[in-house]
Write a protein that holds these residues in place. Sequence first.
Motif, PDB file in Angstrom:
ATOM      1  N   ASP A 140      69.757 -46.874 143.467  1.00 17.13           N
ATOM      2  CA  ASP A 140      70.888 -46.728 144.374  1.00 17.13           C
ATOM      3  C   ASP A 140      71.497 -48.084 144.721  1.00 17.13           C
ATOM      4  O   ASP A 140      72.728 -48.244 144.748  1.00 17.13           O
ATOM      5  N   PHE A 180      64.441 -44.335 143.326  1.00 14.06           N
ATOM      6  CA  PHE A 180      65.677 -43.971 144.014  1.00 14.06           C
ATOM      7  C   PHE A 180      66.288 -45.161 144.740  1.00 14.06           C
ATOM      8  O   PHE A 180      67.498 -45.430 144.616  1.00 14.06           O
ATOM      9  N   PRO A 220      66.463 -38.740 150.638  1.00 14.87           N
ATOM     10  CA  PRO A 220      65.925 -37.525 150.021  1.00 14.87           C
ATOM     11  C   PRO A 220      64.502 -37.240 150.513  1.00 14.87           C
ATOM     12  O   PRO A 220      63.689 -38.148 150.664  1.00 14.87           O
ATOM     13  N   THR A 234      69.746 -42.539 140.124  1.00 10.43           N
ATOM     14  CA  THR A 234      69.649 -42.224 141.554  1.00 10.43           C
ATOM     15  C   THR A 234      69.648 -40.719 141.777  1.00 10.43           C
ATOM     16  O   THR A 234      68.832 -40.184 142.545  1.00 10.43           O
ATOM     17  N   THR A 274      63.485 -34.098 146.089  1.00  4.63           N
ATOM     18  CA  THR A 274      63.873 -32.977 146.945  1.00  4.63           C
ATOM     19  C   THR A 274      63.290 -31.651 146.479  1.00  4.63           C
ATOM     20  O   THR A 274      62.861 -30.831 147.297  1.00  4.63           O
ATOM     21  N   PHE A 277      60.550 -42.390 144.983  1.00  5.11           N
ATOM     22  CA  PHE A 277      61.376 -42.927 146.057  1.00  5.11           C
ATOM     23  C   PHE A 277      61.742 -44.390 145.781  1.00  5.11           C
ATOM     24  O   PHE A 277      62.859 -44.831 146.070  1.00  5.11           O
ATOM     25  N   SER A 279      66.260 -39.130 140.428  1.00  6.98           N
ATOM     26  CA  SER A 279      65.109 -39.378 141.299  1.00  6.98           C
ATOM     27  C   SER A 279      65.243 -38.625 142.618  1.00  6.98           C
ATOM     28  O   SER A 279      64.253 -38.079 143.140  1.00  6.98           O
ATOM     29  N   ALA A 280      66.472 -38.551 143.186  1.00  4.78           N
ATOM     30  CA  ALA A 280      66.674 -37.809 144.437  1.00  4.78           C
ATOM     31  C   ALA A 280      66.437 -36.318 144.227  1.00  4.78           C
ATOM     32  O   ALA A 280      65.826 -35.647 145.081  1.00  4.78           O
ATOM     33  N   ALA A 286      74.571 -41.848 149.525  1.00  3.60           N
ATOM     34  CA  ALA A 286      73.199 -41.480 149.169  1.00  3.60           C
ATOM     35  C   ALA A 286      72.179 -42.408 149.823  1.00  3.60           C
ATOM     36  O   ALA A 286      71.054 -41.997 150.142  1.00  3.60           O
TER      37      ALA A 286
END
Length: 379
Positions: free
Chosen positions: A259, A255, A234, A312, A320, A252, A315-316, A229
């Motif tokens: 991550d 994310f 994303p 993660t 998206t 972001f 948020s992704a 990821a």
Amino acid sequence: MAKENQIAFTRDENEETALHLLARSSLESCCQGMKRQVIFQLVKFLWQTFIFKSSSKNEIFEFIRNPSHLLFDAAKVGNFGFLSELINAYPSLILEMDSRDQTIIHVAVTNLHASIYSLIQEIGSQKDIIATMTDTEGNTLLHLAAKRAPESQLELVSGAALQMCLQLVWFKEVQKIMSPLKNSEERTASELFRREHAELRNDAESWMKSTAQNCMLISTVIATGVFAASITIPGGLDDKSGKPNYLKKPPFLVFAISDAVAFISSTAAILIFLSILVSRYAESDFYKSLPLKLIFGLLVALFSSITSMMVTFASAFFITYYYDSNRVPIFISAFAFLPILLFIVLQFSLWCDIMYSTFYCKNIFKPDKSILYVLLVEM
């Protein structure tokens, strides 16, 4: 005998009195709150009003010993409240012995009843008498602590490794007041412990290895996923600058941080569980080393990695699919936290067992209040 005394001395078809029946009842666990207090008040009333104050010493011991010894009946089931009421009035009962030359302290050690065993801390110099006693088989108090506890008591915690930890806690606690002596088989308590717990140690090793392997597999999957990821941005990249399109957006940042935390914590979990797998699995390792590693691996690193992984994903997904309508992305992102709740709920009992075996059970030998010391001094 006065009519008002009959309630205490009346026996049923098995020659048992009300106190004999109450002695075998697990009042500490089966009754709660006010109901339990009422029962203990009844025990106190029957014992002090009708038996202790109106009977001679010989009559008292004849009463408690027949048809079965109510002190030892209570000690076997861990009925501390019952025993405290009797011993409060007659402290020397703590030195009463059964047919095997064992006191209620010996029975408490055999059956892992910490509240009853803690009474030994309140009897002053008489503690040395109990500490040097040997039963009919030549076993001291420490030899009894070295024997494997009844399965009903071991099953209070899940997993052979945690059961081994519990047994070690008891052995080391009794060892504090004992000197190393041999029993009739010429075995020290340490030798007896090693023999009695050989099978449990093997089971504990298998349980710990299986748990570590499964958790390390999960951690590896998480580490692989969040690493992938981290290189799959994303929202895509800007064609001109090559920067992420949502670089300055709060989702972001969430994310990126989650991550990184997921990858670091999952990698840490892998290393912790690997250290468990390569441990020597000596008896002493189950006392502190292995349980602590399991705590940090399962309760800290793995939980952090699962939580961060779901953050993660949320948020992704939000980055998206956040276009004209924000309801669906918000709903899906919130729903992504369901696995975290499931992990907490499904593993909660194991967490409690780990914390109990590693930390709490080392403090269960400290009584909340003294019930014997002053009385013993006065006698």
